[in-house]
Design a protein around this motif. Structure first.
Motif, PDB file in Angstrom:
ATOM      1  N   ASP A  65       0.907  -1.194   0.097  1.00  0.00           N
ATOM      2  CA  ASP A  65      -0.040  -0.045  -0.067  1.00  0.00           C
ATOM      3  C   ASP A  65       0.854   1.335   0.059  1.00  0.00           C
ATOM      4  O   ASP A  65       0.613   2.099  -0.701  1.00  0.00           O
ATOM      5  CB  ASP A  65      -0.501   0.020   1.103  1.00  0.00           C
ATOM      6  CG  ASP A  65      -1.924  -0.860   1.080  1.00  0.00           C
ATOM      7  OD1 ASP A  65      -2.219  -1.522   0.143  1.00  0.00           O
ATOM      8  OD2 ASP A  65      -2.650  -1.314   2.161  1.00  0.00           O
ATOM      9  N   GLU A  66       1.923   1.231   0.744  1.00  0.00           N
ATOM     10  CA  GLU A  66       2.872   2.278   0.993  1.00  0.00           C
ATOM     11  C   GLU A  66       3.569   2.540  -0.580  1.00  0.00           C
ATOM     12  O   GLU A  66       3.802   3.800  -0.770  1.00  0.00           O
ATOM     13  CB  GLU A  66       3.843   2.074   2.039  1.00  0.00           C
ATOM     14  CG  GLU A  66       4.505   3.665   2.281  1.00  0.00           C
ATOM     15  CD  GLU A  66       5.375   3.908   3.526  1.00  0.00           C
ATOM     16  OE1 GLU A  66       5.988   4.770   3.666  1.00  0.00           O
ATOM     17  OE2 GLU A  66       5.273   2.557   4.306  1.00  0.00           O
ATOM     18  N   ILE A  67       4.058   1.628  -1.132  1.00  0.00           N
ATOM     19  CA  ILE A  67       4.586   1.670  -2.410  1.00  0.00           C
ATOM     20  C   ILE A  67       3.978   2.475  -3.544  1.00  0.00           C
ATOM     21  O   ILE A  67       4.103   3.357  -4.163  1.00  0.00           O
ATOM     22  CB  ILE A  67       5.088   0.375  -3.011  1.00  0.00           C
ATOM     23  CG1 ILE A  67       6.254  -0.075  -2.156  1.00  0.00           C
ATOM     24  CG2 ILE A  67       5.702   0.477  -4.346  1.00  0.00           C
ATOM     25  CD1 ILE A  67       6.694  -1.459  -2.604  1.00  0.00           C
ATOM     26  N   VAL A  68       2.542   1.895  -3.519  1.00  0.00           N
ATOM     27  CA  VAL A  68       1.386   2.695  -4.368  1.00  0.00           C
ATOM     28  C   VAL A  68       1.146   3.990  -3.900  1.00  0.00           C
ATOM     29  O   VAL A  68       1.142   4.888  -4.903  1.00  0.00           O
ATOM     30  CB  VAL A  68       0.103   1.500  -4.416  1.00  0.00           C
ATOM     31  CG1 VAL A  68      -0.981   2.422  -5.050  1.00  0.00           C
ATOM     32  CG2 VAL A  68       0.458   0.310  -4.816  1.00  0.00           C
ATOM     33  N   ARG A  69       1.029   4.253  -2.726  1.00  0.00           N
ATOM     34  CA  ARG A  69       0.730   5.650  -2.405  1.00  0.00           C
ATOM     35  C   ARG A  69       1.954   6.657  -2.746  1.00  0.00           C
ATOM     36  O   ARG A  69       1.598   7.650  -3.185  1.00  0.00           O
ATOM     37  CB  ARG A  69       0.683   5.326  -0.603  1.00  0.00           C
ATOM     38  CG  ARG A  69       0.116   6.808  -0.287  1.00  0.00           C
ATOM     39  CD  ARG A  69      -0.402   6.941   1.197  1.00  0.00           C
ATOM     40  NE  ARG A  69       0.541   6.410   2.330  1.00  0.00           N
ATOM     41  CZ  ARG A  69       0.672   5.128   2.593  1.00  0.00           C
ATOM     42  NH1 ARG A  69      -0.269   4.273   2.341  1.00  0.00           N
ATOM     43  NH2 ARG A  69       1.605   4.729   3.557  1.00  0.00           N
TER      44      ARG A  69
END
Length: 362
Positions: A65-69
């Motif tokens: 999720d953090e990579i995408v964000r």
């Protein structure tokens, strides 16, 4: 549970022409204005590059999720000043890199000449936590033969300066031109590791410890092993797969060390050949098997990797995610395969960049 953090370098491009744009400084200024104190994004060697770093995460879903964000935030900041971000490990279109104004980068340019100017390449570094330097060096010694497999998984740089490079990961070949880059011999202990690093700096050939560009190294900033062999992945899912497998490899290596199992004693000469083969063919042909260092179909090597780290994946709850990631990768291909697919379908290199911008933003 070992924590994992990811650093990704993205290419800044013109959203219409696909040409790389040296706009990192205004993008960083906009990011600092919109999100003061976040310190997620950083400058890199050239103005056409933007780097971000995730927080350490123990849950791989949170890391994904953090990579995408972070990718979406990078795209938002870039879009506000008229450019876009692309998870491309090299520029498909011709580019004249613009060196970032920085005393360190100026030293690199003067010291290594055209070798520095060729380094407009974007990688993905994975940090996996370790308990001590002793454990970290034991892990480094045991990771070595598996690192080319991560290069093959992440391969996302088939085009270079307007031409087909003939490689799936040409970034890794460009990166190997640094005098301190590549696979390492066995260290055996933290004392020998740190002595080797000090000796390298003492030669004067490299500037400092930060220039020890081993394929995997002890981080000078964090209590981690830093795996540095991957292209920035076109898909965030592939980046997460690389991170998941890297944690599995680190945990497996640490368990082998604690159990007294010896490190594989492969020569650096053969490991260099394994790295070259991974860069040349990615997942399209054969890789050198990490155990035998003989040619083996890439799919079989990936399944062997899953088997090798199976217990570690189970312990972290990552088995289903890793197995699905490998199956999807073998079915749809990595970034290099997607870029070539666009060209084979009648597209141009500009179309490649445009499509990769879209992929980057999810």
């Amino acid at each position: 549970m070992r924590t994992v953090g990811v650093e990704e370098e993205l290419l800044l491009v013109d959203p219409d022409s696909g040409d790389p744009k040296a706009l990192a400084a205004p993008v960083l200024a906009r990011a600092d204005r919109d999100d003061p104190g976040q310190q997620v994004f950083e400058k890199e060697l050239f103005g056409q590059m933007l780097e971000f770093a995730t927080h350490p995460q123990s849950d791989m879903a949170d890391l994904g999720d953090e990579i995408v964000r972070c990718r979406k935030e990078a795209a938002r900041h870039a879009g506000q000043i008229g450019c876009a971000v692309a998870a491309l490990a090299t520029s498909p279109l011709p580019v004249s890199p613009s060196l970032t104004v920085n005393e360190r980068y100026q030293w690199l340019s003067e010291r290594y000449g055209i070798g520095t100017r060729d380094q407009l390449v974007c990688g993905c570094h994975v940090h996996v936590s370790v308990e001590s330097d002793e454990e970290g060096v034991a892990v480094l010694d045991r990771l070595r033969p598996w690192l080319p497999v991560l290069t093959a998984i992440s391969a996302n740089s088939p085009f270079w300066q307007g031409h087909d490079s003939g490689y799936e990961s040409y970034r890794s070949r460009v990166w190997s031109r640094w005098p301190s880059a590549g696979p390492t011999e066995l260290f055996g202990s933290p004392e020998l590791y740190h002595r080797r690093v000090a000796d390298m700096v003492g030669t004067g050939v490299i500037l400092d410890e930060a220039m020890v560009y081993f394929d995997a190294r002890l981080s000078a900033r964090y209590p981690t092993v830093e795996v540095r062999v991957s292209d920035v992945c076109l898909s965030a899912d592939t980046a997460l797969l690389v991170a998941t497998l890297a944690r599995g490899l680190v945990e497996t290596a640490a368990r082998d060390w604690r159990a007294g199992r010896p490190s594989p004693d492969h020569s650096v000469s053969l490991l260099r050949l394994a790295s070259w083969q991974a860069a040349r063919s990615g997942l399209e042909e054969k890789l050198l098997d990490p155990v035998s260092l003989r040619p083996r179909p890439a799919a079989r090597v990936l399944y062997s990797l899953l088997d090798t780290v199976g217990d570690a994946l189970d312990a972290c709850g990552d088995t289903d995610r890793a197995e699905k990631g490998v199956e999807d990768l073998l079915r749809h291909g990595n970034g290099a395969r997607e870029q070539r697919r666009i060209m084979e379908g009648g597209g141009t290199l500009r179309d490649v960049v445009t499509e990769c911008v879209r992929h980057t933003q999810g």
